[in-house]
Design an enzyme around this catalytic site. Structure first.
Site, mmCIF file in Angstrom:
data_model
loop_
_atom_site.group_PDB
_atom_site.id
_atom_site.type_symbol
_atom_site.label_atom_id
_atom_site.label_comp_id
_atom_site.label_asym_id
_atom_site.label_seq_id
_atom_site.Cartn_x
_atom_site.Cartn_y
_atom_site.Cartn_z
ATOM 1 C CB CYS A 117 -0.944 -0.034 1.198
ATOM 2 S SG CYS A 117 -1.722 -1.655 1.368
ATOM 3 C CG HIS A 266 -3.747 2.370 0.794
ATOM 4 N ND1 HIS A 266 -3.961 1.739 -0.405
ATOM 5 C CD2 HIS A 266 -4.010 1.454 1.757
ATOM 6 C CE1 HIS A 266 -4.323 0.490 -0.162
ATOM 7 N NE2 HIS A 266 -4.360 0.287 1.131
ATOM 8 C CG ASN A 296 -6.881 -2.153 -0.156
ATOM 9 O OD1 ASN A 296 -5.962 -1.985 -0.950
ATOM 10 N ND2 ASN A 296 -6.686 -2.154 1.158
#
Lengths: 347, 78
Positions: A117, A266, A296
């Site tokens: 990430c 993120h 995600n």
């Protein structure tokens, strides 16, 4: 030649065709309705790579799209950085395969970085270093991952959240859409066990024993060959690390929180982003949330958010953006961008 | 914060009716105290008490009573 600054000039992304919906997931998880999944995560669909589609394929598609839609050509690229945690092979380097496939010149330096990430922010820091040290004019930063291949289908803690994607970004010494400013980067490896595929390397070799599936206290099923995420520890880490990196970066450049026009975080999940926004006391409107359709997407989430916001005309000339990546490692990074307005991407 | 107010906040965080939690409440007898419930508790404690408990901290705590005692020992509950 003198390269005083590095700029992002183009961003593109690619999403695999197959889509996983909350309605499909609710049939697997009896106590989680599709509405509950949406209300907790903010995610309604995720794109999933097909069986024969690897991260480098997603990255290739994103870069191919970028070359087709911009005036930059493969032969202009001096450095290729491929950020992935799901490479084609441990060896050889996936970036080498991409260099050949994309038709980048043999003079192009190519290498992988293994970050999740925080990977896009780290990739920008390396690209900027190449350009400002005059070792390169154009850097191609590709991020791509296929976490779906290491997620157990019955582990709702991760399967509801992650989606596959690839992005391609050109960082250049010439004109661009955003000038890359200062960075704050950090690491706390003591948290490495909280987000891990235990048999993904050589420390724990894959065996019939590691493939034994077990059920955890929340009813999720996985083996040591699957992705494991300790969500609550990761959440605590984020609540601690993100405010600190933001504060440290602001101190470095002598700015206040209110000077920043946009915080591009993120895209972990909506719950986390909302809580962070509240904790930091930032107006929600300054924190774009861009995960409903994608989930995600690990190191691709920040460039996808940037590109979508750019397409929607959100950023104005002179706007200050802070990008903040955080997660697996633990690893984190933040960087300031100054939006330069000129939209060179063809929408 | 007073203990009664804290328990009320826990009811909100775990999405259960007000007044339904007590010192004996635990992940074993509260259905919503699952992995997501843990996240909600961490977020609430961070927001209301300014304390960032790790998931490991919380996992060592078996009941709401244990959590209250832990927070009292850290000086954030009266």
């Amino acid at each position: 030649m003198s390269f005083k600054s590095a700029k992002i000039s183009y961003i593109e992304y690619y999403l695999p065709e197959q889509i996983l919906t909350n309605e499909e997931l609710q049939t697997l998880y009896p106590r989680w309705s599709s509405e509950k999944i949406y209300s907790k995560t903010g995610i309604s669909t995720r794109h999933i790579a097909s069986q024969d589609e690897c991260a480098s394929d997603l990255g290739y598609r994103a870069a191919y799209k970028l070359f087709n839609q911009s005036n930059i050509k493969p032969e202009d690229i001096d450095v290729l950085i491929f950020c992935t945690q799901t490479p084609d092979y441990c060896l050889p380097t996936s970036a080498c395969i991409l260099q050949d496939r994309l038709g980048l010149p043999n003079s192009c330096a190519s290498f992988d970085i293994n970050l999740g990430c925080s990977g896009f922010v780290y990739g920008l820091s390396i690209a900027k270093a190449y350009i400002c040290s005059e070792m390169a004019r154009n850097v191609l930063l590709i991020t791509a991952d296929t976490y779906s291949k290491v997620i157990h289908p019955l582990d709702k803690s991760v399967r509801t959240i992650f989606g596959d994607a690839g992005t391609a970004t050109i960082i250049s010494s010439n004109d661009g859409i955003a000038e890359i400013g200062s960075f704050d980067l950090g690491t706390d490896g003591s948290g490495y066990k909280n987000f891990i595929v235990p048999t993904s390397g050589f420390r724990i070799p894959k065996s019939s024993e590691t493939s034994i599936e077990k059920e955890d206290e929340s009813g999720n099923i996985r083996s040591l060959d699957n992705l494991y995420m300790n969500g609550s520890n990761l959440f605590s880490f984020t609540l601690d690390a993100v405010p600190k990196t933001i504060e440290q970066l602001l101190q470095k450049v002598n700015l206040n929180l209110s000077d920043i026009d946009w915080f591009i975080m993120h895209q972990a999940n909506r719950f986390m982003l909302r809580h962070l926004t509240e904790k930091l006391n930032i107006p929600e409107i300054k924190v774009p949330i861009c995960l409903e359709q994608y989930g995600n997407t690990v190191s691709s989430s920040i460039p996808i958010t940037l590109r979508d916001c750019q397409k929607n005309g959100l950023f104005k000339n002179g706007d200050l953006l802070m990008l903040i990546g955080f997660g697996v490692g633990y690893s984190w990074g933040s960087v300031l961008l100054k939006w330069m307005g000129e939209d060179k991407n063809v929408s | 914060m007073k203990i009664k107010d804290f328990i009320d906040k826990c009811c909100l965080a775990l999405e259960v009716e007000p007044g339904t939690l007590n010192r004996d409440s635990s992940p074993d007898n509260v259905e919503t105290w699952d992995s997501m419930g843990y996240l909600n508790l961490i977020a609430m404690i961070d927001k209301e008490l300014g304390l960032s408990l790790s998931g490991d901290d919380l996992q060592k705590i078996n009941t709401l009573g244990d959590l209250i005692d832990e927070l009292k020992s850290r000086g954030v509950l009266e």
